[in-house]
Write a protein that holds these residues in place. Structure first.
Motif, mmCIF file in Angstrom:
data_model
loop_
_atom_site.group_PDB
_atom_site.id
_atom_site.type_symbol
_atom_site.label_atom_id
_atom_site.label_comp_id
_atom_site.label_asym_id
_atom_site.label_seq_id
_atom_site.Cartn_x
_atom_site.Cartn_y
_atom_site.Cartn_z
ATOM 1 N N PRO A 170 -11.218 -7.844 14.108
ATOM 2 C CA PRO A 170 -10.927 -6.434 14.389
ATOM 3 C C PRO A 170 -9.501 -6.079 13.978
ATOM 4 C CG PRO A 170 -10.864 -7.726 16.416
ATOM 5 C CD PRO A 170 -11.330 -8.657 15.340
ATOM 6 N N LEU A 171 -9.360 -4.988 13.240
ATOM 7 C CA LEU A 171 -8.052 -4.527 12.774
ATOM 8 C C LEU A 171 -7.757 -3.170 13.396
ATOM 9 C CD1 LEU A 171 -8.376 -5.428 8.978
ATOM 10 C CD2 LEU A 171 -7.336 -6.788 10.800
ATOM 11 N N GLN A 172 -6.508 -2.975 13.764
ATOM 12 C CA GLN A 172 -6.112 -1.735 14.417
ATOM 13 C C GLN A 172 -5.315 -0.824 13.488
ATOM 14 O OE1 GLN A 172 -4.003 -3.079 17.858
ATOM 15 N NE2 GLN A 172 -5.843 -3.718 18.934
ATOM 16 N N LEU A 173 -4.414 -1.416 12.701
ATOM 17 C CA LEU A 173 -3.591 -0.626 11.789
ATOM 18 C C LEU A 173 -3.382 -1.443 10.517
ATOM 19 C CD1 LEU A 173 -2.059 2.057 11.543
ATOM 20 C CD2 LEU A 173 -0.022 0.885 12.409
ATOM 21 N N ALA A 174 -4.432 -1.505 9.697
ATOM 22 C CA ALA A 174 -4.367 -2.321 8.485
ATOM 23 C C ALA A 174 -3.544 -1.660 7.391
ATOM 24 C CB ALA A 174 -5.777 -2.600 7.980
ATOM 25 N N GLY A 175 -3.278 -0.355 7.492
ATOM 26 C CA GLY A 175 -2.476 0.322 6.496
ATOM 27 C C GLY A 175 -3.298 0.809 5.316
ATOM 28 N N THR A 176 -2.584 1.339 4.347
ATOM 29 C CA THR A 176 -3.209 1.901 3.150
ATOM 30 C C THR A 176 -2.615 1.239 1.915
ATOM 31 O OG1 THR A 176 -3.530 4.031 4.252
ATOM 32 C CG2 THR A 176 -3.658 4.007 1.840
ATOM 33 N N VAL A 177 -3.499 0.800 1.030
ATOM 34 C CA VAL A 177 -3.091 0.201 -0.247
ATOM 35 C C VAL A 177 -3.317 1.239 -1.346
ATOM 36 C CG1 VAL A 177 -3.545 -1.624 -1.919
ATOM 37 C CG2 VAL A 177 -3.605 -2.134 0.522
ATOM 38 N N LYS A 178 -2.279 1.477 -2.143
ATOM 39 C CA LYS A 178 -2.358 2.425 -3.246
ATOM 40 C C LYS A 178 -2.114 1.694 -4.558
ATOM 41 C CE LYS A 178 -0.711 6.351 -0.500
ATOM 42 N NZ LYS A 178 0.314 7.428 -0.391
ATOM 43 N N ILE A 179 -2.936 2.020 -5.573
ATOM 44 C CA ILE A 179 -2.794 1.411 -6.889
ATOM 45 C C ILE A 179 -2.653 2.539 -7.903
ATOM 46 C CG2 ILE A 179 -3.838 -0.086 -8.628
ATOM 47 C CD1 ILE A 179 -5.414 -1.424 -6.426
ATOM 48 N N ARG A 180 -1.579 2.521 -8.670
ATOM 49 C CA ARG A 180 -1.327 3.486 -9.730
ATOM 50 C C ARG A 180 -0.973 2.706 -10.985
ATOM 51 N NH1 ARG A 180 -2.751 5.779 -5.845
ATOM 52 N NH2 ARG A 180 -1.909 7.621 -4.812
ATOM 53 N N GLY A 181 -1.534 3.129 -12.166
ATOM 54 C CA GLY A 181 -1.137 2.455 -13.390
ATOM 55 C C GLY A 181 -2.136 2.611 -14.502
ATOM 56 N N ASP A 182 -1.897 1.836 -15.563
ATOM 57 C CA ASP A 182 -2.724 1.860 -16.763
ATOM 58 C C ASP A 182 -3.129 0.436 -17.102
ATOM 59 O OD1 ASP A 182 -2.409 4.725 -17.447
ATOM 60 O OD2 ASP A 182 -0.304 4.122 -17.626
ATOM 61 N N ILE A 183 -4.395 0.279 -17.531
ATOM 62 C CA ILE A 183 -4.870 -1.009 -17.981
ATOM 63 C C ILE A 183 -5.663 -0.817 -19.257
ATOM 64 C CG2 ILE A 183 -4.970 -2.021 -15.668
ATOM 65 C CD1 ILE A 183 -7.988 -1.589 -15.714
ATOM 66 N N ALA A 184 -5.855 -1.940 -20.003
ATOM 67 C CA ALA A 184 -6.609 -1.896 -21.255
ATOM 68 C C ALA A 184 -8.017 -2.389 -21.003
ATOM 69 C CB ALA A 184 -5.905 -2.743 -22.311
#
Length: 866
Positions: free
Chosen positions: A189-203
């Protein structure tokens, strides 16, 4: 037309056609539960309950599932008879990302390819290159998605949920990521796992997603959930966590980086944690914080990661160095700390965050520097060196700061060593009766008032995983050691208080197979020990305490308690904590010997009449340290002890026992005496006794005596020149209460007595009764027997029959504890001397036992038929 299109896509032939087109676009098997379509304002195909199959090279599970797929179609492609996807929208998708044993991802073959320029080494897109099936896909929108991960055939427990965002093709073979997600772990059980953000460019696929440039951030996460995600359990650590990372591969920056290799990713990571504390402690303003920065190169193909710049920073401390990781063949980690600077103020903040009771008034001024290197996995220390020029620690309860002398340490032959260094502790403070704080024994300690000095050293063997801390020193006030420990949250005195001088040489040892334990010795002199349940302090003139691997032992050189001096030893075996409950104490054993002991001292020393002042000072609130604590002490109730007790002379009221020996046991305020043996008045006494020290103490005793010389007993000592004979018998007694009067008021018992060779010189009792007047001479009885009862008033003699060749002498009556007598006696002749008498005479004995009054009385015998 709109209605017609919707009906057409529901036919079996249209469904098969659309499924083939989606399969061609995705390049994988596709299953759809139902279709719907619209033409205006732009062509759009909706597929409900869609499942995209996995590439067989990566397993047999699905690659993608979604509740709904909305695909925008291009008019130009439809007019040409081609099924070209524009924007793809996925609602509640579930994606499985698989990494096989070759290090390749299943996602790579699905994205369009990008080509690499032989001149620049960077990825480009050739105009005439044949597109992969999904080449015409322009944008992928994701709503409330989920991403799972597999390593080979094993699904990991970590996933991302609530995935939102888009993947958009900005150029042929180039994709822009803009995604947010929430970390998740199965079964935790998780209470405040947070937010993961991914920004960028890939080929695309031909260069394995390179070139790529993206940033990852992890925000608004609790430190507890970070550890739950990584380790799968709660480690009891609380705080706030955030991290950010940037990575680039295949670009100009990666190509021009120092020591860059083909396939390298250039990365930079920053992580920070703050408000760190133990789960059950209140958050504080000075809770520690830590930040980590690492930058370097990562090559997934080669399985290497190198951090050329590694920095760990605290509020006032920092470490700088490098790190490298290899995952090919044998995994290994190398970390080198080129410089480290640690302020003890930071160490103190960490201590307060994880240990309750550390005083707010402690201040530390000391600085450590050092270098180190670690290698392998798990990490093992390979090199280390550190030092400190000394420092000052301000601790409450002392008249001046503690002084720590210069120290140094490091690695020596696979051993971590801290060379001996000195610590000087000033005199502690005492609170005077007027409320003023005064230095303790300042006049005796000199101008610098150093009461305690100690040398400390440390040794740890990295091969055997065994180590120890040595403490050698002396103190003029052992209570200062407890004051120091209490300031750091270590309450050592629980139900007892020790004062006096001490000197010792102690070791705190541990190894991989055994729990940590003390060893060594400590000598206490000119001291006193106040223990819960004892109304007076025990005086310690000479006491040696020894800690061994299997027990702790206290040797009594000269100890004064219960009104006498004691020698011997008290020992307690070392018990593994799991063998007992949290409130249990391992049993003590002892062999004690005293010169003289008076039973009246027990009432003065033991019982619930302890002075409230020191009881309140010794006991914490959990143990009754309130203004009116309830006796008896919980601490004393937990003590269990057994052993041999020897007393040269034991006094119980007027009874003096010599060479007393007994096996004694104390358990939960119940004292048991068994196999007791002593010499008394020329004879022997054996027996057993029990005493329960409850709020209303209870006592019981069973004893037998053999061949006791009657004239040597305390009641007949004044008649020793006129009386002879011996006595044997038994007695059982029961009593309760506190104090002499209460004990006597509740006393009850019974017994029997046997006499032998009794002789009374100077008085012919038989002749006196026969003649009715005083007659000198000697009275002799070969034997005698009788029974008696004991009550609060004294002894009740039921009957005592003394037998001689000429007749019997009978006694009946009572003797009070104040030695007042009320006894009636008569004689009965037998044999040839027996003759009929019309008058029977009785002897009445009354008054003090030391000076009794004797009177003769007569009565007329009744004839038969009267």
């Amino acid at each position: 037309m709109q209605v017609g299109v919707s009906l057409v896509v529901r036919t079996a032939r249209a469904r098969a056609f659309l499924t083939r087109q989606l399969k061609s676009s995705f390049g994988r098997a596709v299953e759809v539960r139902v279709y719907s379509a619209t033409l205006f304002p732009s062509p759009q195909l909706d597929a409900y309950g869609i499942t995209v199959g996995e590439d067989p090279a990566f397993g047999n599970e699905y690659f993608l599932r979604a509740d709904r797929l909305s695909a925008g179609l291009r008019w130009l492609g439809l007019l040409r008879g081609r099924f070209e996807l524009g924007t793809l929208k996925l609602e509640r998708p579930s994606l499985i990302l698989v990494r096989n044993s070759d290090g390749r991802w299943n996602l790579e073959r699905w994205l369009p390819a990008a080509l690499t320029s032989p001149l620049t080494g960077t990825a480009t897109t050739r105009a005439g290159a044949r597109a992969t099936p999904a080449y015409n896909l322009q944008k992928l929108d994701i709503s409330d998605g989920r991403a799972n991960f597999k390593l080979g055939d094993d699904k990991t427990s970590v996933a991302f949920i609530q995935v939102e965002g888009s993947v958009e093709q900005t150029a042929p073979g180039r994709w822009r990521l803009d995604l947010t997600a929430q970390p998740w772990r199965s079964g935790v059980p998780l209470q405040l796992a947070g937010t993961v953000k991914i920004r960028g460019d890939i080929a695309g696929t031909s260069t394995r997603l390179q070139p790529a440039r993206f940033q990852v951030s992890w925000e608004n996460s609790s430190l507890a959930d970070v550890f739950r995600l990584i380790g799968g359990q709660d480690f009891g650590i609380r705080g706030i966590f955030a991290a950010g990372a940037a990575a680039e591969s295949g670009g100009a920056v990666a190509t021009g980086a120092k020591n860059a290799m083909p396939g390298d990713w250039i990365f930079s990571v920053n992580a920070r944690a703050s408000e760190i504390h133990r789960w059950d402690l209140t958050e504080r303003s000075d809770n520690p914080r830590v930040g980590v920065h690492a930058s370097g190169r990562w090559n997934p193909g080669a399985g290497t990661l190198t951090a050329d710049d590694l920095v760990v920073e605290g509020a006032r401390s920092n470490l700088r160095g490098t790190a490298s990781l290899k995952t090919v063949t044998e995994s290994s980690v190398d970390i080198r700390v080129d410089s480290a600077g640690i302020q003890t103020a930071d160490v103190l903040a960490w201590l307060r965050a994880f240990r309750p009771g550390v005083s707010e008034e402690i201040r530390a001024e000391q600085y450590f520097t050092g270098v180190a290197s670690l290698h392998g996995w798990p990490l093992a220390l390979r090199e280390a060196a550190f030092s400190s020029s000394g420092g000052r620690w301000t601790v409450p309860g002392f008249i001046a700061p503690l002084a720590v002398r210069p120290m140094r340490g490091g690695m020596q032959m696979r051993k971590l060593v801290v060379e001996p260094f000195a610590v000087s502790i000033p005199a502690g403070k005492n609170i005077a009766s007027g409320g003023r704080v005064q230095p303790a024994s300042a006049a005796l300690l000199g101008t610098n008032a150093i009461a305690t000095s100690a040398n400390l050293s440390f040794l740890y063997d990295l091969e055997t995983k065994a180590g120890g801390i040595r403490v050698e020193g002396q103190t003029a006030q052992v209570q200062d050691i407890f004051t120091l420990a209490n300031a750091f949250g270590r309450k050592m005195q629980n139900g007892w208080e020790l004062k006096g001088k001490a000197a010792g040489d102690l070791y705190w040892n541990w190894n991989a197979d055994k729990l940590p334990a003390w060893s060594g010795r400590a000598d206490v002199s000119q001291g006193s020990l106040q223990v819960v349940g004892l109304n007076q302090p025990v005086l310690l003139e000479d006491l040696r305490a020894e800690w061994r691997n299997t027990e702790r032992r206290f040797t009594l050189g000269k100890i004064s308690a219960f009104g006498t001096s004691w020698t011997g030893f008290v020992a307690q075996p070392r018990i593994v904590p799991s063998d007992f409950g949290e409130t249990e104490i391992a049993p003590w054993t002892f062999q004690l010997q005293a010169d003289r002991l008076d039973a009246t001292e027990l009432d003065r020393w033991i019982g619930p009449r302890a002075r409230p002042s020191w009881l309140q000072r010794l006991l914490p609130p959990a143990f009754g340290g309130a203004p009116a604590p309830e006796p008896p002490s919980v601490v004393l109730q937990r003590i269990r002890a057994s052993g041999d007790l020897r007393v040269d002379e034991l006094t119980i009221e007027k009874i003096r026992l010599k060479q007393f020996r007994a096996q004694t046991k104390l358990d939960a305020l119940k004292l048991t005496v068994q196999n007791a043996h002593a010499q008394w008045s020329g004879g022997e006494v054996t027996g057993a006794a029990e005493a329960a020290f409850s709020p209303k103490p209870r006592y019981q005793m069973a004893a037998s005596f053999e061949r006791v010389a009657i004239p040597q007993t305390p009641w007949f000592a004044q008649l020793s020149n006129h009386l002879a004979g011996s006595a044997s018998g038994s007695i059982d007694l029961h009593a309760g209460g506190i104090g002499h009067d209460a004990l006597l008021g509740s006393l009850e018992g019974k017994g029997e007595i046997r006499l032998a060779n009794v002789e009374l010189r100077g008085w012919d009792i038989a002749g006196t009764l026969a003649l009715g007047e005083w007659k000198t001479g000697t009275s002799r009885w070969a034997s005698g027997d009788g029974t008696f009862h004991v009550s609060d008033s004294g002894f009740d003699l039921n009957s005592l029959r003394l037998t001689s060749a000429s007749g019997e002498f009978l006694l009946k009556g009572s003797v009070s504890f104040s030695e007042d007598t009320d006894v009636t006696a008569e004689t009965r002749t037998s044999g040839r001397n027996a003759r009929r008498q019309n008058t029977i005479r009785f002897m009445q004995i009354s008054g003090p036992l030391s000076d009794p009054k004797v009177s003769l009385e007569k009565t007329t015998a009744q004839e038969p038929g009267d």
